[in-house]
Write a protein that holds these residues in place. Structure first.
Motif, PDB file in Angstrom:
ATOM      1  N   VAL A   1       3.804   1.493  -2.585  1.00 31.72           N
ATOM      2  CA  VAL A   1       3.735   0.049  -2.750  1.00 31.72           C
ATOM      3  C   VAL A   1       3.146  -0.324  -4.106  1.00 31.72           C
ATOM      4  O   VAL A   1       2.572   0.510  -4.810  1.00 31.72           O
ATOM      5  CB  VAL A   1       2.877  -0.600  -1.635  1.00 31.72           C
TER       6      VAL A   1
ATOM      7  N   ASP B   1      10.688  -3.702   1.092  1.00 29.29           N
ATOM      8  CA  ASP B   1      10.465  -5.058   1.590  1.00 29.29           C
ATOM      9  C   ASP B   1       9.725  -5.852   0.510  1.00 29.29           C
ATOM     10  O   ASP B   1       8.523  -5.687   0.330  1.00 29.29           O
ATOM     11  CB  ASP B   1       9.646  -5.029   2.880  1.00 29.29           C
ATOM     12  N   PRO B   2      10.442  -6.705  -0.226  1.00 25.16           N
ATOM     13  CA  PRO B   2       9.822  -7.406  -1.355  1.00 25.16           C
ATOM     14  C   PRO B   2       8.844  -8.505  -0.970  1.00 25.16           C
ATOM     15  O   PRO B   2       8.168  -9.055  -1.834  1.00 25.16           O
ATOM     16  CB  PRO B   2      11.023  -7.994  -2.095  1.00 25.16           C
ATOM     17  N   ARG B   3       8.721  -8.830   0.307  1.00 24.57           N
ATOM     18  CA  ARG B   3       7.803  -9.880   0.720  1.00 24.57           C
ATOM     19  C   ARG B   3       6.358  -9.378   0.610  1.00 24.57           C
ATOM     20  O   ARG B   3       6.044  -8.298   1.092  1.00 24.57           O
ATOM     21  CB  ARG B   3       8.085 -10.298   2.169  1.00 24.57           C
ATOM     22  N   PRO B   4       5.475 -10.161  -0.009  1.00 20.91           N
ATOM     23  CA  PRO B   4       4.064  -9.742  -0.063  1.00 20.91           C
ATOM     24  C   PRO B   4       3.470  -9.652   1.339  1.00 20.91           C
ATOM     25  O   PRO B   4       3.749 -10.488   2.196  1.00 20.91           O
ATOM     26  CB  PRO B   4       3.402 -10.856  -0.876  1.00 20.91           C
ATOM     27  N   ARG B   5       2.657  -8.630   1.540  1.00 21.02           N
ATOM     28  CA  ARG B   5       1.980  -8.435   2.814  1.00 21.02           C
ATOM     29  C   ARG B   5       0.493  -8.177   2.564  1.00 21.02           C
ATOM     30  O   ARG B   5       0.088  -7.844   1.454  1.00 21.02           O
ATOM     31  CB  ARG B   5       2.605  -7.283   3.596  1.00 21.02           C
TER      32      ARG B   5
ATOM     33  N   ARG C   1      -3.271  -7.299  -1.137  1.00 26.87           N
ATOM     34  CA  ARG C   1      -1.900  -7.808  -1.044  1.00 26.87           C
ATOM     35  C   ARG C   1      -1.004  -6.752  -1.663  1.00 26.87           C
ATOM     36  O   ARG C   1      -1.340  -6.170  -2.689  1.00 26.87           O
ATOM     37  CB  ARG C   1      -1.711  -9.111  -1.818  1.00 26.87           C
ATOM     38  N   TYR C   2       0.152  -6.529  -1.061  1.00 29.01           N
ATOM     39  CA  TYR C   2       1.045  -5.515  -1.628  1.00 29.01           C
ATOM     40  C   TYR C   2       2.500  -5.894  -1.388  1.00 29.01           C
ATOM     41  O   TYR C   2       2.826  -6.735  -0.551  1.00 29.01           O
ATOM     42  CB  TYR C   2       0.752  -4.130  -1.033  1.00 29.01           C
ATOM     43  N   ARG C   3       3.352  -5.222  -2.146  1.00 30.16           N
ATOM     44  CA  ARG C   3       4.799  -5.383  -2.005  1.00 30.16           C
ATOM     45  C   ARG C   3       5.416  -3.989  -2.106  1.00 30.16           C
ATOM     46  O   ARG C   3       5.000  -3.180  -2.935  1.00 30.16           O
ATOM     47  CB  ARG C   3       5.338  -6.303  -3.094  1.00 30.16           C
ATOM     48  N   SER C   4       6.398  -3.714  -1.263  1.00 27.83           N
ATOM     49  CA  SER C   4       7.061  -2.412  -1.299  1.00 27.83           C
ATOM     50  C   SER C   4       8.496  -2.564  -1.786  1.00 27.83           C
ATOM     51  O   SER C   4       9.065  -3.661  -1.751  1.00 27.83           O
ATOM     52  CB  SER C   4       7.057  -1.770   0.091  1.00 27.83           C
TER      53      SER C   4
END
Length: 289
Positions: free
Chosen positions: A59, A11-15, A5-8
């Motif tokens: 990220v 784009d603050p939404r976890p992916r 799981r990551y966040r950049s």
């Protein structure tokens, strides 16, 4: 390959993504909970078809659990764990019996939102003199009871609280900063878990003050037996993480201090490094959106 799981920053939404040699390939799912709604063959296919997206340096990796996924743990699955529990407890026969019993000891460890990840702090109880790390292989299990991957777990524990009375197990095992997981899930189709080396190192002021090793070949119970009991009378619609017990327990005279650095590594799975703090205030960030 690991699933993360990551966040950049952009784009603050976890992916969710596959990471391989520092390159992220995003998966077409809303969260890890959705990934664990798929059969293992579908997850493997998604990982194989993922298209490279961005490099790791752009990220922040997050805890590899979300949604309604729960972390559970097994106890007294290694001989060393049985001996340590007997050593610390006034009710020794409880632990001797469960080691040999048909039914394993399983207990709830943490909801997804309380899990800390590599680099974040782990906690010790201020009302306990004897606090220890417990390095463990953790299973990532989908909703269909299939083991889809593996994680490194640090099942932080208060030996003095549990040793006083086995009924205090929830307080000894569940508190702020007590559950740490490595950031990446190593897929099950890439690893043979039968003989993985596990190592624990504790460093204080730059010097190693304790280290120990074991292997998953020392675990008493088949991994599928543990997952069968976890799913026997309960549904896990977002899958579950099940930590499989520890074969490394420091001696009773070993005391963790604030500022210590705990490193847990498992061959082919990953590494987990966490500094030690005391008190729940250090973990307010876990409940911040």
């Amino acid at each position: 390959m690991h699933i993360v799981r990551y966040r950049s920053d952009s784009d603050p939404r976890p992916r969710i993504a596959v990471i391989d040699e520092g390159v992220l390939s995003t998966l077409p799912v809303a969260g890890m909970f959705e990934l664990l709604n798929h059969r293992i063959e579908d997850i493997e296919r998604m990982c194989a078809d993922a298209v490279p997206d961005r490099v790791l340096g752009e990220v922040r990796l997050l805890a590899p659990v979300d949604g309604a996924t729960e972390v559970w743990a097994a106890g007294v699955t290694y001989l060393r764990s049985r001996d340590a529990r007997v050593e610390e407890s006034d009710l020794k026969s409880v632990y001797e019996l469960v080691y040999d019993a048909e039914r394993p000891e399983l207990f709830f460890k943490s909801p997804a939102w309380r899990v800390v990840v590599d680099g974040e702090p782990v906690g010790i109880r201020s009302d306990s003199e004897l606090n220890v790390p417990e390095p463990e292989l953790a299973l990532v299990v989908n909703r269909f009871e299939e083991i889809v991957g593996y994680l490194v777990c640090n099942d932080m524990s208060s030996r003095s609280v549990e040793g006083e009375n086995p009924l205090y197990l929830p307080q000894a095992k569940m508190y702020a900063g007590a559950c740490a997981l490595s950031s990446g899930i190593r897929p099950a189709w890439e690893v043979d878990p039968s003989d993985l080396a596990i190592r624990l190192t504790v460093t204080r002021e730059g010097a190693v003050i304790w280290d120990g090793t074991t292997s998953t070949r020392q675990i008493r119970r088949p991994l599928t037996e543990l997952t069968a009991y976890l799913f026997h009378s309960e549904n896990h619609p977002h899958g579950a993480v099940l930590s499989t017990g520890t074969g490394i327990v420091p001696e009773l005279d070993f005391l963790l201090h604030v500022g210590d650095l705990i490193t847990v590594s498992i061959d082919e799975v990953g590494e987990l490094r966490n500094p030690v703090v005391a008190g729940k205030d250090h973990f307010r960030f876990l409940s911040t959106p």
